[in-house]
Structures are given as structure tokens and as C-alpha cells.
Write an enzyme that holds these catalytic residues in place. Structure first.
Site, PDB file in Angstrom:
ATOM      1  N   ILE A  32       2.157   8.884 -10.116  1.00 21.59           N
ATOM      2  CA  ILE A  32       1.071   9.755 -10.588  1.00 21.59           C
ATOM      3  C   ILE A  32       1.015  10.899  -9.392  1.00 21.59           C
ATOM      4  O   ILE A  32       0.739  12.102  -9.496  1.00 21.59           O
ATOM      5  CB  ILE A  32      -0.090   9.028 -10.762  1.00 21.59           C
ATOM      6  CG1 ILE A  32      -0.807  10.155 -11.603  1.00 21.59           C
ATOM      7  CG2 ILE A  32      -1.016   8.778  -9.773  1.00 21.59           C
ATOM      8  CD1 ILE A  32      -0.339  10.680 -12.870  1.00 21.59           C
ATOM      9  N   SER A  50       2.435   7.331   3.118  1.00 17.10           N
ATOM     10  CA  SER A  50       3.338   6.500   2.141  1.00 17.10           C
ATOM     11  C   SER A  50       4.085   5.491   3.024  1.00 17.10           C
ATOM     12  O   SER A  50       4.587   5.597   4.019  1.00 17.10           O
ATOM     13  CB  SER A  50       4.417   7.470   1.680  1.00 17.10           C
ATOM     14  OG  SER A  50       5.489   6.760   1.153  1.00 17.10           O
ATOM     15  N   LYS A  81      -7.929   6.689 -11.466  1.00 20.79           N
ATOM     16  CA  LYS A  81      -8.564   5.702 -12.238  1.00 20.79           C
ATOM     17  C   LYS A  81      -7.633   4.556 -12.264  1.00 20.79           C
ATOM     18  O   LYS A  81      -6.306   4.746 -11.962  1.00 20.79           O
ATOM     19  CB  LYS A  81      -8.589   6.255 -13.716  1.00 20.79           C
ATOM     20  CG  LYS A  81      -7.586   6.829 -14.504  1.00 20.79           C
ATOM     21  CD  LYS A  81      -6.313   6.211 -14.835  1.00 20.79           C
ATOM     22  CE  LYS A  81      -6.049   4.811 -15.364  1.00 20.79           C
ATOM     23  NZ  LYS A  81      -4.788   4.873 -15.908  1.00 20.79           N
TER      24      LYS A  81
HETATM   25  P1  NAP Z   1       2.847   3.384  -8.626  1.00 17.63           P
HETATM   26  O1  NAP Z   1       3.974   4.196  -9.152  1.00 17.63           O
HETATM   27  O2  NAP Z   1       3.213   1.971  -8.229  1.00 17.63           O
HETATM   28  O3  NAP Z   1       2.333   4.001  -7.116  1.00 17.63           O
HETATM   29  C1  NAP Z   1       1.414   3.224  -6.547  1.00 17.63           C
HETATM   30  C2  NAP Z   1       1.737   3.668  -4.943  1.00 17.63           C
HETATM   31  O4  NAP Z   1       0.745   3.294  -4.162  1.00 17.63           O
HETATM   32  C3  NAP Z   1       2.809   2.910  -4.353  1.00 17.63           C
HETATM   33  O5  NAP Z   1       4.348   3.517  -4.730  1.00 17.63           O
HETATM   34  C4  NAP Z   1       2.890   2.997  -2.876  1.00 17.63           C
HETATM   35  O6  NAP Z   1       3.233   4.239  -2.386  1.00 17.63           O
HETATM   36  C5  NAP Z   1       1.252   2.856  -2.814  1.00 17.63           C
HETATM   37  N1  NAP Z   1       0.942   1.400  -2.558  1.00 17.63           N
HETATM   38  C6  NAP Z   1       1.232   0.545  -3.038  1.00 17.63           C
HETATM   39  N2  NAP Z   1       0.574  -0.624  -2.724  1.00 17.63           N
HETATM   40  C7  NAP Z   1      -0.371  -0.046  -1.614  1.00 17.63           C
HETATM   41  C8  NAP Z   1      -0.996  -0.856  -0.603  1.00 17.63           C
HETATM   42  N3  NAP Z   1      -1.326  -2.066  -0.790  1.00 17.63           N
HETATM   43  N4  NAP Z   1      -1.756   0.198   0.197  1.00 17.63           N
HETATM   44  C9  NAP Z   1      -1.502   1.300   0.240  1.00 17.63           C
HETATM   45  N5  NAP Z   1      -0.731   1.947  -0.703  1.00 17.63           N
HETATM   46  C10 NAP Z   1      -0.156   1.125  -1.722  1.00 17.63           C
HETATM   47  O7  NAP Z   1       1.669   3.815  -9.405  1.00 17.63           O
HETATM   48  P2  NAP Z   1       1.293   4.988 -10.160  1.00 17.63           P
HETATM   49  O8  NAP Z   1       1.602   4.873 -11.708  1.00 17.63           O
HETATM   50  O9  NAP Z   1       1.343   5.949  -9.693  1.00 17.63           O
HETATM   51  O10 NAP Z   1      -0.391   4.433 -10.381  1.00 17.63           O
HETATM   52  C11 NAP Z   1      -1.161   4.503  -9.287  1.00 17.63           C
HETATM   53  C12 NAP Z   1      -2.555   4.844  -9.739  1.00 17.63           C
HETATM   54  O11 NAP Z   1      -2.696   5.865 -10.551  1.00 17.63           O
HETATM   55  C13 NAP Z   1      -2.984   3.456 -10.870  1.00 17.63           C
HETATM   56  O12 NAP Z   1      -4.400   3.116 -10.652  1.00 17.63           O
HETATM   57  C14 NAP Z   1      -2.792   4.107 -12.245  1.00 17.63           C
HETATM   58  O13 NAP Z   1      -3.721   3.677 -13.109  1.00 17.63           O
HETATM   59  C15 NAP Z   1      -3.191   5.614 -11.973  1.00 17.63           C
HETATM   60  N6  NAP Z   1      -2.671   6.715 -12.828  1.00 17.63           N
HETATM   61  C16 NAP Z   1      -1.001   6.512 -13.055  1.00 17.63           C
HETATM   62  C17 NAP Z   1      -0.719   7.331 -14.014  1.00 17.63           C
HETATM   63  C18 NAP Z   1       0.947   7.379 -14.423  1.00 17.63           C
HETATM   64  O14 NAP Z   1       1.326   7.878 -15.568  1.00 17.63           O
HETATM   65  N7  NAP Z   1       1.583   6.490 -13.916  1.00 17.63           N
HETATM   66  C19 NAP Z   1      -1.560   8.328 -14.754  1.00 17.63           C
HETATM   67  C20 NAP Z   1      -2.780   8.489 -14.305  1.00 17.63           C
HETATM   68  C21 NAP Z   1      -3.241   7.477 -13.546  1.00 17.63           C
HETATM   69  P3  NAP Z   1       3.786   4.675  -1.095  1.00 17.63           P
HETATM   70  O15 NAP Z   1       4.917   3.657  -0.667  1.00 17.63           O
HETATM   71  O16 NAP Z   1       4.222   5.822  -1.108  1.00 17.63           O
HETATM   72  O17 NAP Z   1       2.689   4.237   0.084  1.00 17.63           O
END
Ligand code: NAP
Length: 311
Positions: free
Chosen positions: A14, A36, A91
Site C-alpha cells: 500500500i 524499510s 487501517k
Molecule cells: P505488505 O505489503 O505486507 O507491507 C507491509 C510492510 O510493512 C512490509 O512489506 C514491511 O516493509 C513492513 N513491515 C513488516 N513487518 C514489520 C515490522 N515488524 N516492523 C516494521 N515494519 C514491518 O502489506 P500491505 O498490503 O502494504 O498492508 C499494510 C497495511 O496497509 C495493512 O494494515 C493493510 O490492511 C493496509 N492496507 C492495504 C491495502 C492493500 O491494497 N494492500 C489497502 C489499504 C490498506 P519494509 O520491509 O519496507 O519495512
């Protein structure tokens, strides 16, 4: 006006799909820094760190957007507020209601902005639906949020872990529309939660709602096992006899079968306009209504074990 200097914590899907491009396109913000864990470093960010605490140590960062999984959001947000930064929460805003309440109180104490974002609310069709329903009693509410988890969440192990919300990760978007458009508060009357035998979060859920004065026919179905056409629809029927349908995740509105709004989603543009306004006036906006419905569903929900889920 001097742009707000902002940092992003967690450069996952996101952050890359929405936060980075929307911040770049908004002249009221300047992307100063990112953190990151994997070391992703966009060229236009002046500073890039692997440890978010280094980002929080930068005096010039006014605000941070926390785009990590929800399980770690409270801890990071707390440190950010204590470091004097305003905070935008993706969120779901935390892992539990008490974590969010802690952040609300801390933001007030340190005099910084805390902003819970519910991206699905930033659609014109949602606002128009809210206006159309104002003052009417609701006879029927049918939320249908059915998508293919393999397509939308590949490799996201955190989403299946305890505190990862499972199917409520997208389902909470529907609930954020429901809490926005319904003319009176809704409560969870009953829920059925389906947990795969090998996972700690549900793959499907059905919810029955009630309002203060009607039991009506108010329900939601969330399912992550949907292949073929995907559904992100909300249908509402009023006692007055008119019916509306919000389709495509809230970007399209029909009233009595007539198309009223159909727009390309620009949800994150709306989120950052709102964050700019909140930062400028020094106010917080903490909406926990969608989050409470999820907590209540887990509290009163009946748990059923279903077939193990393999990616
Ligand atoms: P994601 O692709 O898994 O990304 C989350 C990122 O957070 C990871 O790639 C990592 O990035 C970082 N991270 C993971 N574990 C961590 C930790 N323990 N401490 C600090 N950073 C950590 O997930 P996402 O889809 O972007 O979703 C993230 C949030 O956005 C969720 O709450 C989701 O509900 C919300 N969201 C997602 C979407 C969607 O379409 N995907 C839409 C709206 C909202 P780094 O390696 O770069 O640190």
C-alpha cells in the site's frame, strides 16, 4: 505554505501503490524520509533507513505514515508521538481497541495530530449514499465482500497470524462504509467466523447487525475463497421504499437502479487532503467505529473450523 515534511514507515504494497505517488503529487507534502526493513530506498526520499527509529530521530520530520501490518502499529506510533511526530495510521489503526485508545490519549497529551484513515470512506459515492439515507429507517442492509485472497494478498503471512484480522482486513473497509452511511449506529447481533484448521485468522465471516430500534434484515458476508467475479457491494433498502447500491468498493452508486455516481477511486488523494487540513489546524481525527464492529464480531462470534488453507 511550507509543505509538511513527512516520512513513511514500512514500504510494502500500500505504501508503494498509494502513499508514495499520492504524497509526490501533493505539493503540501514533501517526502523527506522512509524506513524499510528490507532497505527499499526511493530516489526522491532525502533519507532512507532500515530502522524506523532512525527516521524518528530526524528533527525535520513533522509527520509519519505508518504502513506496516497492524500488529506492530501501536508500538511504532507510540514512539513516533513521543518523538514529537504527528501520525497517520493505515487501517486497521492498531491490533486492539485499547491500543488505539492509548494512542488517542497520548496524541492529546503531547499535542500532536493522530489520524485514523479509512480509505473506502473517501469516495464521492459513499458521501452521496450517506446524504441519501440521512433521516430514513433502514429495512434491509446486505454487504457482500467476496474476493480471492490468493490474488489480493499473496505471501502476506501477517494477515493470517493472530491480530492480522484475516478476512476482516478487507471486511473492515466495508464496515467503514457502513458506519459512515447508516443513519443510526449499528451493532453486531451475531457472527459466524470460519477459521481454516491451520490458520489463526478467519477466512470467511457472516455478521448480523441490529440498530437501536430495528432488527431489520441487516447482514454482511465476507469471504476470501471467491474465485471468478469479485464482489465489494453494499445494498440498502429503506422503509420509505427506495433502495441504493454501492458497488466496486464504494466508488459507484445506484439509487433505484439509476446510476448516480461512478468515479475512478481517488481515496488516498482524499486521505492526504484531510491529513494536510488536520496538520494545519493541529487537530486529531480518531474514528474507531469500524474497528469496534470487528472487535465485537470476534467477541460474540461463533467459531467454526473449516478446511486448511494452503497458498
Ligand atoms: P505488505 O505489503 O505486507 O507491507 C507491509 C510492510 O510493512 C512490509 O512489506 C514491511 O516493509 C513492513 N513491515 C513488516 N513487518 C514489520 C515490522 N515488524 N516492523 C516494521 N515494519 C514491518 O502489506 P500491505 O498490503 O502494504 O498492508 C499494510 C497495511 O496497509 C495493512 O494494515 C493493510 O490492511 C493496509 N492496507 C492495504 C491495502 C492493500 O491494497 N494492500 C489497502 C489499504 C490498506 P519494509 O520491509 O519496507 O519495512
Amino acid at each position: 505554505m511550507t509543505p509538511h515534511k513527512i516520512g513513511i514507515i514500512g514500504l510494502g504494497k500500500i505504501a508503494q501503490d498509494q502513499h508514495l505517488p499520492v504524497i509526490r503529487a501533493n505539493s503540501n507534502f514533501e517526502l523527506l524520509a522512509v524506513s524499510s526493513q528490507r532497505g527499499i530506498a526511493p530516489e526522491d526520499a532525502r533519507y532512507s533507513f532500515q530502522d524506523y527509529r532512525d527516521l524518528l530521530g530526524l528533527k525535520d520530520v513533522e509527520a509519519v505514515a505508518i504502513c506496516t501490518p497492524p500488529q506492530v502499529r501501536h508500538h511504532i506510533a507510540r514512539e513516533a508521538l513521543l518523538a514529537g511526530k504527528s501520525v497517520l495510521l493505515e487501517k486497521p489503526p492498531a491490533a486492539t481497541l485499547s491500543e488505539l485508545e492509548d494512542l488517542r490519549q497520548l496524541a492529546h497529551k503531547v499535542g500532536k495530530t493522530l489520524f485514523t484513515t479509512w480509505h473506502s470512506q473517501y469516495n464521492k459515492a459513499v458521501e452521496e449514499a450517506k446524504k441519501a439515507l440521512a433521516g430514513w429507517s433502514i429495512k434491509r442492509l446486505q454487504v457482500t465482500w467476496k474476493e480471492d485472497v490468493r490474488h489480493w494478498h499473496p505471501g502476506q503471512q501477517w494477515i493470517w497470524a493472530a491480530g492480522g484480522f484475516g478476512v476482516f482486513d478487507p471486511g473492515i473497509n466495508a464496515l467503514s462504509i457502513v458506519t459512515r452511511i447508516m443513519p443510526e449506529p449499528v451493532f453486531i447481533k451475531a457472527a459466524n467466523l470460519e477459521f481454516p484448521a491451520n490458520r489463526d485468522a478467519p477466512i470467511a465471516a457472516t455478521l448480523q447487525f441490529q440498530t437501536g430500534h430495528t432488527d431489520g434484515n441487516l447482514q454482511a458476508v465476507f469471504d476470501w475463497r471467491q474465485t471468478g467475479p469479485q464482489s465489494w457491494d453494499i445494498e440498502v433498502e429503506t422503509e420509505a421504499g427506495f433502495a441504493l447500491k454501492l458497488a466496486h468498493g464504494g466508488s459507484c452508486l445506484e439509487i433505484d437502479g439509476r446510476l448516480v455516481v461512478k468515479e475512478e477511486p481517488a481515496e488516498y488523494q482524499g486521505i492526504y487532503r484531510r491529513f494536510d487540513a488536520l496538520l494545519t489546524i493541529g487537530r486529531s481525527e480518531v474514528d474507531d467505529a469500524p474497528f469496534r464492529l470487528v472487535a465485537d464480531a470476534f467477541m460474540v462470534g461463533k467459531r467454526v473450523q473449516v478446511e486448511a488453507f494452503e497458498e
